[in-house]
Design a protein around this motif. Structure first.
Motif, PDB file in Angstrom:
ATOM      1  N   GLU A   1       2.342  -6.486 -25.065  1.00 26.86           N
ATOM      2  CA  GLU A   1       2.765  -7.864 -24.036  1.00 26.86           C
ATOM      3  C   GLU A   1       1.522  -8.644 -23.688  1.00 26.86           C
ATOM      4  OE1 GLU A   1       4.726  -5.855 -20.446  1.00 26.86           O
ATOM      5  OE2 GLU A   1       4.717  -3.986 -21.705  1.00 26.86           O
ATOM      6  N   THR A   2       1.976  -9.863 -23.470  1.00 30.08           N
ATOM      7  CA  THR A   2       0.988 -10.739 -23.008  1.00 30.08           C
ATOM      8  C   THR A   2       1.607 -11.427 -21.564  1.00 30.08           C
ATOM      9  OG1 THR A   2       0.330 -11.492 -24.943  1.00 30.08           O
ATOM     10  CG2 THR A   2      -0.372 -12.947 -23.238  1.00 30.08           C
ATOM     11  N   LEU A   3       0.998 -11.186 -20.375  1.00 32.31           N
ATOM     12  CA  LEU A   3       1.398 -11.881 -19.279  1.00 32.31           C
ATOM     13  C   LEU A   3       0.607 -12.416 -18.241  1.00 32.31           C
ATOM     14  CD1 LEU A   3       1.002  -9.217 -16.914  1.00 32.31           C
ATOM     15  CD2 LEU A   3       2.521  -8.060 -18.546  1.00 32.31           C
ATOM     16  N   GLU A   4       1.188 -13.166 -17.568  1.00 31.43           N
ATOM     17  CA  GLU A   4       0.142 -13.847 -16.437  1.00 31.43           C
ATOM     18  C   GLU A   4       0.487 -13.273 -15.175  1.00 31.43           C
ATOM     19  OE1 GLU A   4      -2.021 -16.400 -17.558  1.00 31.43           O
ATOM     20  OE2 GLU A   4      -0.995 -16.159 -19.527  1.00 31.43           O
ATOM     21  N   LEU A   5      -0.659 -12.845 -14.533  1.00 33.62           N
ATOM     22  CA  LEU A   5      -0.492 -12.223 -13.235  1.00 33.62           C
ATOM     23  C   LEU A   5      -1.714 -12.607 -12.281  1.00 33.62           C
ATOM     24  CD1 LEU A   5       0.705  -9.989 -11.352  1.00 33.62           C
ATOM     25  CD2 LEU A   5      -0.706  -8.392 -12.406  1.00 33.62           C
ATOM     26  N   GLU A   6      -1.454 -13.230 -11.350  1.00 38.14           N
ATOM     27  CA  GLU A   6      -2.316 -13.500 -10.279  1.00 38.14           C
ATOM     28  C   GLU A   6      -3.180 -14.414 -10.773  1.00 38.14           C
ATOM     29  OE1 GLU A   6      -3.707  -9.755  -8.450  1.00 38.14           O
ATOM     30  OE2 GLU A   6      -1.819  -9.588  -7.429  1.00 38.14           O
ATOM     31  N   GLY A   7      -3.110 -15.532 -11.771  1.00 39.28           N
ATOM     32  CA  GLY A   7      -4.073 -16.271 -12.318  1.00 39.28           C
ATOM     33  C   GLY A   7      -4.788 -15.747 -13.502  1.00 39.28           C
ATOM     34  N   GLN A   8      -4.386 -14.648 -14.078  1.00 38.29           N
ATOM     35  CA  GLN A   8      -5.220 -13.952 -15.218  1.00 38.29           C
ATOM     36  C   GLN A   8      -4.162 -13.831 -16.199  1.00 38.29           C
ATOM     37  OE1 GLN A   8      -6.847 -10.322 -13.706  1.00 38.29           O
ATOM     38  NE2 GLN A   8      -8.726 -11.342 -13.436  1.00 38.29           N
ATOM     39  N   THR A   9      -4.629 -13.700 -17.460  1.00 38.46           N
ATOM     40  CA  THR A   9      -3.834 -13.538 -18.486  1.00 38.46           C
ATOM     41  C   THR A   9      -4.166 -12.074 -18.936  1.00 38.46           C
ATOM     42  OG1 THR A   9      -3.811 -16.052 -19.423  1.00 38.46           O
ATOM     43  CG2 THR A   9      -3.335 -13.953 -21.039  1.00 38.46           C
ATOM     44  N   LEU A  10      -3.011 -11.225 -19.028  1.00 40.25           N
ATOM     45  CA  LEU A  10      -3.263  -9.721 -19.386  1.00 40.25           C
ATOM     46  C   LEU A  10      -2.544  -9.461 -20.646  1.00 40.25           C
ATOM     47  CD1 LEU A  10      -2.570  -8.171 -15.868  1.00 40.25           C
ATOM     48  CD2 LEU A  10      -4.817  -8.694 -16.968  1.00 40.25           C
TER      49      LEU A  10
END
Length: 134
Positions: free
Chosen positions: A91-100
């Protein structure tokens, strides 16, 4: 109906469709594909999500799923109308301005009622040391 290649392909397509609904924040599709309630298990614990709660969670989610890929898909028939599936997900996701970028192992139990498959249970375990060491 025996669980053959067609069943495997059908359930793999359903899992992909479910993930795509999450990515698209398509609460209606995800809810229609879920039992009411659906059991969920993950790092935050054990719970049950009604279709309405699932919809609210998707529409107001704190993260954006930008990409996903399912690998090593496995299927285990539990009965004529109950099947467990398991797979690895990237998975690639955006959370709180970060790419995880995450790797996890997921499992779902699908139940067929009146010819329609719905997800009754979904679990996700993040990949890593089984004892929680970093």
């Amino acid at each position: 109906m025996p669980h053959d290649l067609t069943t495997l392909q059908t359930l793999q397509a359903l899992e992909i469709r479910y993930w795509q609904a999450i990515k698209d924040k398509d609460a209606e599709t995800a809810a229609a594909m879920s039992e009411d309630p659906c059991l969920v298990v993950g790092a935050q614990g054990v719970g049950e999500l009604s279709r309405a709660a699932l919809g609210k969670m998707l529409e107001g989610g704190a993260y954006e799923l930008s990409n996903f890929a399912l690998e090593d898909f496995r299927l285990r028939p539990l009965g004529e109308d109950v099947v467990a599936v398991a797979y690895k997900v990237r998975e690639t996701l955006e959370l709180e301005g970060q790419t995880l970028k995450l790797e996890a192992f997921d499992a779902s139990v699908w139940v067929r009622r009146d010819g329609q498959w719905t997800c009754a249970l979904h679990t996700e375990s993040l990949a890593g040391d089984p004892f929680g060491r970093r």
